[in-house]
Design an enzyme around this catalytic site. Structure first.
Site, PDB file in Angstrom:
ATOM      1  CB  VAL A  68      -0.860  48.946   9.387  1.00 38.45           C
ATOM      2  CG1 VAL A  68      -1.889  49.436   8.396  1.00 38.45           C
ATOM      3  CG2 VAL A  68      -0.308  47.574   8.989  1.00 38.45           C
ATOM      4  CE1 TYR A 158      -3.123  31.764   6.380  1.00 40.53           C
ATOM      5  CE2 TYR A 158      -4.171  31.673   8.536  1.00 40.53           C
ATOM      6  CZ  TYR A 158      -3.943  32.322   7.341  1.00 40.53           C
ATOM      7  OH  TYR A 158      -4.539  33.545   7.103  1.00 40.53           O
ATOM      8  CE  LYS A 165      -5.582  36.458   8.194  1.00 41.58           C
ATOM      9  NZ  LYS A 165      -5.698  37.861   7.761  1.00 41.58           N
ATOM     10  CB  ILE A 194      -8.615  34.270  -3.325  1.00 39.21           C
ATOM     11  CG1 ILE A 194     -10.073  34.028  -2.915  1.00 39.21           C
ATOM     12  CG2 ILE A 194      -8.541  35.127  -4.592  1.00 39.21           C
ATOM     13  CD1 ILE A 194     -10.850  35.286  -2.573  1.00 39.21           C
ATOM     14  CG  LEU A 197       1.895  40.018  -4.524  1.00 39.56           C
ATOM     15  CD1 LEU A 197       2.597  39.340  -5.683  1.00 39.56           C
ATOM     16  CD2 LEU A 197       1.986  41.538  -4.650  1.00 39.56           C
TER      17      LEU A 197
END
Ligand code: NDP
Ligand code: N5H
Length: 257
Positions: A68, A158, A165, A194, A197
């Site tokens: 992308v 983060y 985001k 979650i 990877l």
């Protein structure tokens, strides 16, 4: 209106392995009868998708490379999809990247290069994919992307991904506004943490999960299946009145103070 995706085709971007959120989406869509097309970034990911997709019954899925960061790769990928299937009914975008060094320490130290890379892969890619996919959705469609609470609030480490985001979430709103007239809806799912990877190597991931188990209204962590089933809803006609939305699939954690 039904959850059934029988006779419909969806592009799933971002399966790296069996733990990927995109693989949870694939399983939910497959159960609903959808035909799936998988795209991947790195050469080495192809093998993993071939293996995983071979576990799905029915005719083999189409698997294509789509880095992308490259306009030509996106254009070529969707041109091939058009050639092979004609039209599609939606896209699940489950792609993000930031340099590991910049997911630690202070956000203020983010480099220009690292900032642009994270925004390029994690936000702009949705704009570029939406443009290419629109040409294959003459009957309308639905696009879903994956975000995280760190785009709305400051979360430790983060960092640049949180800013990316926030951009992705605004991207969803602007794309929804443009594409609504073509009956194309664009939404985000804000997933709880979650173990995938991408999450590998995240410092204290166990304590992040433990905090969710203790504090989230549902007192449990999020599974890829839960995210997959919400993606199924957003990609099906059952959600036909919803666009520009960000649905939190996080055991309710985002409502807590
Ligand atoms: P995975 O590591 O399984 O998936 C990340 C995917 O991004 C990989 O398939 C990778 O493919 C792809 N990718 C990275 N760079 C490129 C590129 N240049 N071109 C094409 N694909 C690329 O992790 P997750 O399933 O966790 O992540 C999926 C999404 O979910 C991300 O947007 C993530 O931010 C989001 N999310 C994850 C959460 C979590 O706790 N895990 C929580 C909330 C949101 P390849 O290796 O082939 O390049
Ligand atoms: C608050 C947190 C914990 C700290 C931050 C984690 C951020 C993770 C997101 C990005 C996408 C991870 C990433 O880019 C990892 C890469 O630097 C290294 N990994 C790779 O290159 C692997 C091989 C490939 C497959 O990964 C990618 N992405 O291409 C957030 C966590 C509690 C929740 C979380 C993990 C959120 C999220 O957005 O993924």
């Amino acid at each position: 209106m039904t959850f059934s995706l029988e006779g419909k085709t969806f592009v799933i971007m971002g399966v790296a392995n069996k733990r990927s959120i995109a693989w949870g989406v694939a399983r939910s869509l497959h159960k609903a009868g959808a035909k799936l097309i998988f795209t991947y970034g790195k050469d080495r990911t192809e093998k993993s998708i071939i293996e995983l997709s071979s576990t799905l019954d029915g005719e083999p899925s189409i698997i294509l490379q789509c880095d992308v960061t490259k306009d030509e790769a996106i254009e070529e990928c969707f041109a091939t999809i058009k050639e092979k299937v004609g039209i599609i009914h939606g896209v699940a975008h489950s792609v993000a990247f930031a340099n590991k060094e910049e997911l630690d320490g202070e956000f203020v130290n983010t480099s220009r290069e690292g900032f642009l890379l994270a925004h390029n892969i994690s936000s702009f890619s949705l704009t570029a994919v939406a443009k290419a996919a629109k040409e294959l959705m003459p009957e309308g469609g639905s696009i879903v992307t994956m975000t995280y609470l760190g785009g709305e609030r400051v979360m430790p480490n983060y960092n640049v991904m949180g800013v990316a985001k926030a951009s992705l979430e605004a991207n969803v709103r602007y794309l929804s506004s443009d594409l609504g007239k073509d009956n194309i809806r664009v939404n985000a799912i804000s997933a709880g943490p979650i173990r995938t990877l991408s999450a590998k190597g995240v410092r204290d991931f166990n304590s992040i999960l433990k905090k969710i188990e203790e504090e989230a209204p549902l007192r449990r962590t999020t599974t890829p299946e839960e995210v997959g089933d919400t993606a199924l809803f957003l990609l099906s006609d059952m959600s036909r009145g919803i666009t520009g939305e960000n649905i939190h699939v996080d055991s309710g954690y985002h409502i807590m103070g």
